[in-house]
Motif scaffolding. Sequence first.
Motif, PDB file in Angstrom:
ATOM      1  N   SER A  42      -9.899 -59.114  -6.398  1.00  0.00           N
ATOM      2  CA  SER A  42     -10.872 -58.582  -5.453  1.00  0.00           C
ATOM      3  C   SER A  42     -11.450 -57.276  -5.985  1.00  0.00           C
ATOM      4  O   SER A  42     -11.085 -56.820  -7.076  1.00  0.00           O
ATOM      5  N   GLU A  43     -12.299 -56.653  -5.185  1.00  0.00           N
ATOM      6  CA  GLU A  43     -12.892 -55.372  -5.582  1.00  0.00           C
ATOM      7  C   GLU A  43     -11.849 -54.257  -5.664  1.00  0.00           C
ATOM      8  O   GLU A  43     -12.077 -53.250  -6.314  1.00  0.00           O
ATOM      9  N   TRP A  68      -7.528 -51.744 -10.081  1.00  0.00           N
ATOM     10  CA  TRP A  68      -8.410 -51.470 -11.205  1.00  0.00           C
ATOM     11  C   TRP A  68      -8.162 -50.053 -11.713  1.00  0.00           C
ATOM     12  O   TRP A  68      -7.904 -49.145 -10.932  1.00  0.00           O
ATOM     13  N   ARG A  73     -14.059 -52.024 -13.743  1.00  0.00           N
ATOM     14  CA  ARG A  73     -13.153 -53.135 -13.425  1.00  0.00           C
ATOM     15  C   ARG A  73     -12.850 -53.987 -14.656  1.00  0.00           C
ATOM     16  O   ARG A  73     -12.934 -55.206 -14.630  1.00  0.00           O
TER      17      ARG A  73
END
Length: 95
Positions: A42-43, A68, A73
């Motif tokens: 995911s983010e 991240w 990322r």
Amino acid sequence: MKLNATQLAAVKRQTGADPIEDGSDAHGQLSEAFGDHTFYVSEVGLLVPEAVEAEGADPVELILVAQWTDDKREAMERIPPKQTGYVLDAGAAEA
């Protein structure tokens, strides 16, 4: 936690997210590092589902296990498992 086909479909309906494909190089490396799970990116980082006690046929919470390392990322770092509060019903029947 490893999700079965029904659970995968329920999570997909609720989030739109696809898991990292079983059998892929990435999945193999992640399994070595984190154990046998279904993995979602995911983010915020790498998420795995874990069974929880909550309402629903098959409630799971997505747990953050890696984040991240930069805004691009491109790399992640392992972190202590962190609850996200994002609980899904992995047994939800298709509407």
